[in-house]
Design an enzyme around this catalytic site. Structure first.
Site, PDB file in Angstrom:
ATOM      1  N   CYS A   1     -43.304 190.095 101.728  1.00  0.00           N
ATOM      2  CA  CYS A   1     -43.850 191.218 102.496  1.00  0.00           C
ATOM      3  C   CYS A   1     -44.799 192.042 101.630  1.00  0.00           C
ATOM      4  O   CYS A   1     -45.899 191.603 101.361  1.00  0.00           O
ATOM      5  CB  CYS A   1     -42.738 192.045 103.121  1.00  0.00           C
ATOM      6  SG  CYS A   1     -43.336 192.910 104.564  1.00  0.00           S
TER       7      CYS A   1
ATOM      8  N   HIS B   1     -39.702 188.310 106.038  1.00  0.00           N
ATOM      9  CA  HIS B   1     -38.529 188.463 105.164  1.00  0.00           C
ATOM     10  C   HIS B   1     -37.580 187.276 105.327  1.00  0.00           C
ATOM     11  O   HIS B   1     -36.656 187.340 106.141  1.00  0.00           O
ATOM     12  CB  HIS B   1     -37.782 189.754 105.508  1.00  0.00           C
ATOM     13  CG  HIS B   1     -38.500 190.993 105.113  1.00  0.00           C
ATOM     14  ND1 HIS B   1     -38.380 191.562 103.867  1.00  0.00           N
ATOM     15  CD2 HIS B   1     -39.371 191.773 105.799  1.00  0.00           C
ATOM     16  CE1 HIS B   1     -39.139 192.647 103.801  1.00  0.00           C
ATOM     17  NE2 HIS B   1     -39.748 192.796 104.956  1.00  0.00           N
TER      18      HIS B   1
ATOM     19  N   GLU C   1     -35.235 186.377 103.508  1.00  0.00           N
ATOM     20  CA  GLU C   1     -33.860 186.655 103.044  1.00  0.00           C
ATOM     21  C   GLU C   1     -32.898 186.944 104.188  1.00  0.00           C
ATOM     22  O   GLU C   1     -31.695 186.748 104.059  1.00  0.00           O
ATOM     23  CB  GLU C   1     -33.857 187.803 102.017  1.00  0.00           C
ATOM     24  CG  GLU C   1     -34.212 189.191 102.529  1.00  0.00           C
ATOM     25  CD  GLU C   1     -35.709 189.496 102.499  1.00  0.00           C
ATOM     26  OE1 GLU C   1     -36.510 188.537 102.580  1.00  0.00           O
ATOM     27  OE2 GLU C   1     -36.072 190.693 102.417  1.00  0.00           O
TER      28      GLU C   1
END
Ligand code: GLN
Length: 538
Positions: free
Chosen positions: A383, A509, A511
């Site tokens: 990001c 993102h 994650e």
């Protein structure tokens, strides 16, 4: 036998915050799924913000983003990592959101002249939210944020008390998670804070059915009996939650303590014995990891690592896929500005610049990218990490003077990262970023396409700024590949550099979608490249 109605588990916390209530709730979910039940999770947060999206990570930790674009509490990340439940807007409510909708109804005239009160109007709204979010599963696990005794959480606890009564016997149970501290001077674990916290709960009409006592050592039977006596629960319903070496061992530890059995007995559900190989395998993998890799994480919230919760877990998952233990070195980007990237990053096997907001420390992040690019250290930008990587490339490879993000410098001569047309003039900041899951198409033959092994992917977003398309051709010429684009090709989603061992930035993102049993491919590949880099150094 599957229950015919949805059953509920209400999880509250006592004595102190940060004792792992979310992990307890998530582990109960994991154990019930292991017994063949379907579960979902709900988190009720007592603060007045409508969602945590407008709260600083310094105060609140990570904002976890769901597929449908809700900005939520980080506990929802634990729920998704531990269970198959998909979290959404229906999974997290705050006081602000609940009152917001009660006030909207009042303004619409829905209450027809009635006096609008906390009981029943606010509590009804909470009950409705919980029941709506619980629809369709065998068991809904609903956690209340904060600590019992807080003024803010009272309407939530009252609503859950009413809900339990209305659902009838064996359809809802309460689990209270408390802290049993070890007092070194006395050489003893102390149960008094737990007793007081349960008294507080009982004052407001809630009798816990199970007490999970968090402690740093095993709770002996006599202490369990003491808690049982003072807190009015059977001794076997006092479960010790001892610290373990990995989060993913928690479901197994609770199973050994009989927690899942207590839950299904309390809810009068018959199930098979749990199948726990998923968790056994993960824990074995953590313990078997025989290689080590050091990842430098360059950001602003380095003293508040809760801000990087999912990132931290995703890197651990990436390590598991490579039989490696990942050591995370958090580096303050402002320190890099003062002392130089070389000094602070020397010796790391990979550099990661995570998401972030604001100008402070941005030059340090850009310097970290430059170091990784020039020294050929594996680099992963997420990001804001992608945005600073593109700025660095524009400045030092394309020689574009005053290359910037307009987030850092509005009047920049070369606004490499800028606002898309629809983001101009946004005044109501809450919930107005590009949020949630979007498609991204990967260009054949690129690192991204190889890593994912497919052409179209879906990833979650939370940002306002985008790569400025006016600069795409000059950067492509100089060797920055735009390997992932939105299907209409208007938004840059992934960038990479071919002439580098591993250099990739993504606007989303990843994650948020990594699971311990299914590590995210980008994290696995990044850890693998970092391991390779580390072994060249030896
Ligand atoms: N501040 C940047 C933006 O709003 C990046 C956000 C992030 O890293 N999540 O676009």
């Amino acid at each position: 036998m599957k229950p015919r109605v949805t059953k509920y588990i209400f999880v509250t916390g006592g004595v102190s915050s940060s004792i792992g209530k979310g992990i307890v709730a998530a582990s109960v979910g994991a154990l019930l799924e292991a017994r063949g039940l379907t579960v979902t999770h709900i988190k009720l947060d007592p603060y007045v913000n409508v969602d945590p999206g407008t709260m600083s990570p310094f105060q609140h930790g990570e904002v976890y983003v769901t597929d449908d674009g809700a900005e939520t509490d980080l506990d929802l990340g634990h729920y998704e990592r531990f269970t198959n439940a998909t979290m959404s807007r229906a999974s997290n409510a705050t006081t602000g959101r609940i009152y917001g909708s009660v006030i909207e109804k009042e303004r619409r005239g829905d209450f027809l002249g009635g006096t609008v009160q906390v009981i029943p109007h606010v509590t009804d709204e909470i009950k409705q939210f919980v029941m709506d979010g619980a629809r369709g599963v065998d068991v809904c696990i609903c956690e209340v944020g904060g600590t019992v005794g807080d003024i803010e959480s009272l309407p939530f606890l009252e609503a859950l008390r009413q809900l339990k009564l209305g659902l009838g016997p064996a359809n809802a149970i309460n689990i209270h998670v408390t802290l049993v501290p070890y007092i070194a001077a006395a050489g003893e674990l102390k149960t008094k804070p737990t007793q007081h916290s349960v008294q507080k709960l009982r004052e407001i009409g809630i009798q816990p059915d199970i007490i999970v006592a968090r402690c740093d050592r095993e709770l002996a039977d006599d202490l369990k009996r003491k808690i049982s006596l003072f807190c009015n629960v059977p001794p076997n319903a006092v479960v010790s939650g001892v610290d373990v070496d990995t989060l993913y061992a928690v479901p197994l530890a609770f199973h050994r303590e009989g927690l899942d059995r207590l839950v299904i007995d309390g809810l009068n559900i018959w199930t098979r014995e749990p199948v726990l190989d998923r968790w056994e395998k993960i824990v074995q993998a953590v313990r078997d990891a025989n290689r080590r890799v050091t990842i430098g994480i360059v950001g602003k919230y380095v003293d508040h690592t809760d801000a990087y919760k999912s990132l931290h877990e995703a890197l651990i998952h990436g390590g598991l896929d490579n039989k490696a233990k990942v050591d995370l070195r958090y580096i303050d980007s402002e320190d890099i500005e003062k002392r130089g990237a070389e000094t602070l990053l020397k010796g790391v096997d990979g550099v990661l610049v995570p998401g972030g907001f604001g100008n402070r420390g941005s030059e340090g992040k850009i310097a970290a990218v430059r170091y990784a690019r020039e020294q050929k250290v594996p680099f992963f930008g997420i990001c804001l990490g992608l945005q600073v990587a593109v700025i660095e490339f524009a400045r030092h490879v394309c020689e574009l003077e005053d290359a910037h993000s307009v987030e850092f410098k509005e009047s920049a001569k070369n606004p490499i990262i800028h606002l898309m047309a629809h983001q101009h003039g946004v005044e109501r900041k809450g919930g107005s970023m590009r949020l949630g899951s979007y498609d991204c198409d990967l260009k054949k033959g690129t690192l991204a396409a190889t890593v994912y092994g497919k052409k179209r992917i879906q990833e979650r977003h939370r940002h306002r700024y985008e790569v400025n398309n006016d600069y795409r051709s000059v950067m492509t010429e100089k060797g920055l590949a735009f390997s992932g684009l939105s299907p209409d090709e208007l938004l840059v989603e992934i960038v990479e550099i071919g002439d580098h061992p591993w250099f990739l930035g993504c606007q989303f993102h990843p994650e948020f979608k990594s699971r311990p049993y299914a590590p995210h491919p980008l994290f696995s590949a990044f850890v693998k490249a970092s391991l390779a880099h580390g072994s060249c150094d030896d």
